[in-house]
Design a protein around this motif. Structure first.
Motif, PDB file in Angstrom:
ATOM      1  N   TYR A   7       0.824  -1.213   0.000  1.00 46.18           N
ATOM      2  CA  TYR A   7       0.000   0.000   0.000  1.00 46.18           C
ATOM      3  C   TYR A   7       0.859   1.265   0.000  1.00 46.18           C
ATOM      4  CZ  TYR A   7      -3.984  -3.082   0.929  1.00 46.18           C
ATOM      5  OH  TYR A   7      -4.946  -4.062   0.849  1.00 46.18           O
ATOM      6  N   TYR A  27      -4.794  -5.216   9.749  1.00 38.99           N
ATOM      7  CA  TYR A  27      -5.955  -4.941   8.900  1.00 38.99           C
ATOM      8  C   TYR A  27      -7.154  -5.771   9.368  1.00 38.99           C
ATOM      9  CZ  TYR A  27      -2.532  -2.601   5.976  1.00 38.99           C
ATOM     10  OH  TYR A  27      -1.544  -1.753   5.520  1.00 38.99           O
ATOM     11  N   ALA A  34      -7.372  -1.169   4.477  1.00 36.60           N
ATOM     12  CA  ALA A  34      -6.844  -1.179   3.111  1.00 36.60           C
ATOM     13  C   ALA A  34      -7.309   0.083   2.392  1.00 36.60           C
ATOM     14  CB  ALA A  34      -7.335  -2.415   2.367  1.00 36.60           C
TER      15      ALA A  34
END
Length: 474
Positions: free
Chosen positions: A17, A67, A74
């Motif tokens: 990410y 997460y 996300a």
């Protein structure tokens, strides 16, 4: 829609990410969807680590638990399939597909969904002839054999996928067998010379995946597993040699600027070892990532180093190769009758592990982001073939393709009348099933109990079928 495609993740979600954010900043665009082609490693806690097939000294929890716990979210809707280094217990909980964490959707053992009308299908796992025709018999606690066989693709799942009409995108962890002959094979062998023996013997790749590629003829096919970037164009109706001869360079490839290259050169958190390990695995598997040991992981004695002698029956990656540069590319739509194949590396600095493609969707993407919906045809297939889903070692006799099509046609009417087109989020809602990451060390080899996943229950209710995967205890 801009879709980022990644090869093997190996638990490096933060690095992935962060790299996407850097790409967006430098290129001044927004990435709408991230696809990860296996070895995702959805490890929730230390117990899940004991359900993953990697050598003990390389087991670490990675980034996923943050997460899962909603400590992080996300930033891009993420669609994943499973590979051959997964926490098989959690993947099995969501065998029919479901949210692994908020905004991270697992396609299931096999599956097809729509993203703004774009049909994306895929198969998790890798091919093993020894287990291909068996049922999904593995159950907790896994023994050493079941840890590996749990991620082997089954004929039942391939049959379901074969009944689909043409998807836009297909995802697999394995390469389709023989796809290497439809690209620059000489260039591949110059980088990965140890592939030669397996290519010559036909052992490189999955025969069922090539059968699906030829039958479904998707416009694009993305894969991972072999930790190398490779492009090919499979022209349906042509031989591999003719297809390779007519292949042309991509004029639209974007060369990464120096600043982004510098960004990629930096190490990712705990990942500072680009070398790879080869598993001493009866299935002749490809390596897993080899990060530096995590001081918080279960303390164990070092295992013997794998032999360095050349084994003609296994795929060994050339560890002396200098790492390649990640790149981004914008590809034109596939010509009629052509499947554009792209395999990518694993998430490490200086590796070609991620690329961005522009794909026009039937439904424009709104500012709120893409919408994931169930594919009605896949729902009909899943309902029609559900009676043949076997959770014992012996697979129930599968119907012929002609019979299966008739069963699916019947269920199409039921789906149209009772389900229609539904947003996935209206049916499946992420729910934590396993506890928070355990702070204390656990006994080596200790595995978790199995959990009934509400998302699998919801999927079964949607189709009016029994939950065979993880039914609530009576």
């Amino acid at each position: 829609m801009k879709i980022a495609v990644e090869g093997c993740c190996h638990g490096e979600l933060d690095a992935t990410y962060n790299y996407l954010a850097e790409m967006e900043r430098r290129n001044k665009y927004k990435i709408d969807l991230l696809i990860i082609c296996g070895d995702f490693q959805a490890v929730r806690n230390y117990l899940d680590l004991e359900c993953m097939s990697v050598p003990q000294k390389y087991k670490r929890d990675g980034d996923f638990s943050k997460y899962y716990m909603s400590q992080k979210r996300a930033p891009v809707p993420t669609l994943v399939i499973g590979g051959n280094h997964e926490a098989s217990n959690y993947m099995w909980e969501l065998y029919h597909g479901g949210w692994l964490a908020p905004n991270i959707y697992y396609l299931g053992g096999s599956g097809c969904i729509q993203v703004n009308g774009l049909r994306i299908a895929g198969a998790s796992g890798i091919y093993s002839d020894a287990h291909y025709r068996l049922g999904h018999y593995e159950t907790l606690p896994y023994n050493s054999s079941a840890l590996r066989s749990a991620y082997h693709t089954r004929e039942y799942d391939v049959l379901k996928l074969s009944l689909l009409s043409q998807p836009d995108i297909f995802l697999s962890h394995d390469w389709p067998q023989g796809v290497e002959h439809h690209g620059n094979l000489a260039g591949l062998l110059s980088r990965k010379k140890f592939f030669k023996a397996d290519i010559q013997s036909g052992r490189l790749g999955s025969p069922p995946m090539m059968s699906l590629l030829k039958k479904l003829q998707p416009k694009r096919w993305f894969a991972a597993h072999l930790h190398v970037r490779y492009e090919a164009s499979v022209r349906h109706g042509e031989s591999a040699s003719a297809s390779a001869a007519s292949r042309s360079a991509n004029p639209d490839e974007i060369v990464m600027d120096d600043d982004l290259e510098d960004f990629m050169s930096q190490p990712y958190g705990s990942v500072d070892n680009p070398d790879e390990i080869v598993l001493d695995d009866a299935d002749n598997e490809v390596d897993a990532s080899a990060p530096a040991p995590n001081p918080d992981e279960i303390p164990v004695e070092d295992e013997p180093a794998p032999s360095t002698s050349e084994n003609p029956d296994e795929i060994v990656l050339d560890e002396l190769e200098p790492p390649s540069e990640p790149s981004t590319s914008a590809r034109p739509a596939s010509p009629q009758g052509v499947t554009q194949f792209l395999a990518l590396d694993k998430c490490l600095p200086k590796r070609s592990f991620l690329e961005v493609v522009d794909i026009r969707t039937p439904i424009p993407v709104e500012a709120t982001g893409p919408v994931l919906t169930f594919d009605p045809e896949w729902l009909a297939i899943s309902k029609a073939l559900h009676p043949f889903l076997s959770t014992s070692r012996s697979q129930l006799p599968l119907p012929s393709e002609e019979t299966a099509k008739k069963l699916v046609d019947k269920e199409r009417e039921w789906i149209a009348e009772n389900v229609g087109s539904l947003d996935i989020a209206d049916v499946q809602v992420f729910t934590m099933t396993a506890p928070a990451p355990l702070q204390q060390k656990v006994q080596r080899g200790m595995q978790p109990p199995w959990y009934t996943n509400p998302q699998t229950e919801a999927f079964a209710r949607l189709l009016g079928v029994t939950n065979k995967v993880n039914p609530p205890p009576s």
